[in-house]
Design a protein around this motif. Sequence first.
Motif, short mmCIF file in Angstrom:
data_model
loop_
_atom_site.label_atom_id
_atom_site.label_comp_id
_atom_site.label_asym_id
_atom_site.label_seq_id
_atom_site.Cartn_x
_atom_site.Cartn_y
_atom_site.Cartn_z
N LEU A 106 67.41 5.19 55.83
CA LEU A 106 68.16 6.01 56.74
C LEU A 106 68.86 7.18 56.41
O LEU A 106 69.09 7.73 55.47
N THR A 107 69.20 7.98 57.55
CA THR A 107 69.89 9.44 57.32
C THR A 107 71.35 9.21 58.21
O THR A 107 71.44 8.44 58.76
N GLU A 108 72.11 10.40 57.82
CA GLU A 108 73.48 10.27 58.29
C GLU A 108 73.22 10.50 59.80
O GLU A 108 74.20 10.02 60.61
N ALA A 109 72.22 11.25 60.45
CA ALA A 109 72.14 11.47 61.74
C ALA A 109 71.79 9.95 62.53
O ALA A 109 72.03 9.95 63.61
N CYS A 110 71.62 8.88 61.62
CA CYS A 110 71.26 7.65 62.51
C CYS A 110 72.65 7.06 62.84
O CYS A 110 72.66 6.02 63.43
N PHE A 111 73.86 7.36 62.28
CA PHE A 111 75.12 6.84 62.26
C PHE A 111 76.03 7.69 63.42
O PHE A 111 75.97 8.94 63.19
N THR A 112 76.85 6.84 64.14
CA THR A 112 78.08 7.37 64.70
C THR A 112 79.37 6.81 63.99
O THR A 112 79.34 5.40 64.12
#
Length: 372
Positions: A106-112
């Motif tokens: 996964l990437t950081e963009a997948c998280f809030t």
Amino acid sequence: MKKYVTSLMLCLLMLPLVAQTQGDTIYHFRFEPGNDGLYTAYRNNGTELSRLLACVVQNKEAILAGTVPIQVDGYCNSLDDETEARATARIRSNRVKSELITREGLTEACFTTRNHTSGGDYVTVRIVIPTSPSETGPEQQAETERLAAEAQRATAEQEAEQARLAAEKQQAEAERLRAEAEAQRIAAEQKAEQARQAAKQQRTEASHPAHDSYHLALRANLLRWATLTPDLGIEWRICPSWGLMVNGSWTSWTWDNNARRYALWEVSPELRWYLGKQKRGYLGLLYKVGQFNYKLCGTGRQGDLMGGGITGGYQLRLNRALSLDFNLGLGYLNADYEKYITIDGVRVRRGNKTKDWWGPINAGVTLVWKIF
């Protein structure tokens, strides 16, 4: 924050119902108080990580596509300093996210991500898995809407907190600038006051010099003038401590048909050493040479005198240009003279004589005019 914890507990109670239709959506990872390390053997963290990875694998395409968001909340309330607690909560969130990034790509963009300084020592991961309208029941739809509303509220709180911190930072910077400006103002005032005091000191020294700073002066011994003996002199102040002076006197008087006579001339060079801070008292060496002719009674005396001695005195300052010099000289005088009488206007010699004198040889109250 208490409301947030209550909502979280309700989510835990509803977790079995949600799992029946859309799978596990909330995962908890516990941390030791004050520690930011993620230990799989600590309080069932390994089981939670396995369940989370299984859910991510099942929904990986949707997560990478951005249709299934992953909400990560880090908590830390075991530290007294709020800044350190928030930093620890952020590190804990990153620990959990790094497991998903390294294991499932996964990437950081997948998280809030949100971080909190209260509520406990744990990290929660929420995966909202949407279902089709036909499979979505009222309870699942309400839960989805509630989670979305809570996410919006948490985002708003985070933005408000960031705005508050920015305002505090701006205020602190303004206070710092005001303090620097005040320090510069005080320094400028002190510098101006020092300059004013220095100028005042200079004016005082100019109007009241520490010593009589003249270089050349004319002198007149008032005692000699009072005896009808004109007296004039000149002094050169080589420096404030040393002066070289020459005084001269001359007079010639006759009366009673030339039967009486008073005539005199003298030259008296003197070297002076001025003492003290104001350079007004002094000691000196005096040399005196001259001739005299006295006939105040039946016998007259006419001859030469020569001698010298030590002088001392004090100059009383009257103003910038005038002073009174009080002086007295003690030493030795030698006089070689002849005695005479006058018969029918003719001087008749009556013999020669020499006289030595030890004692006062000079006295004066002298008016000093400082030329420059």
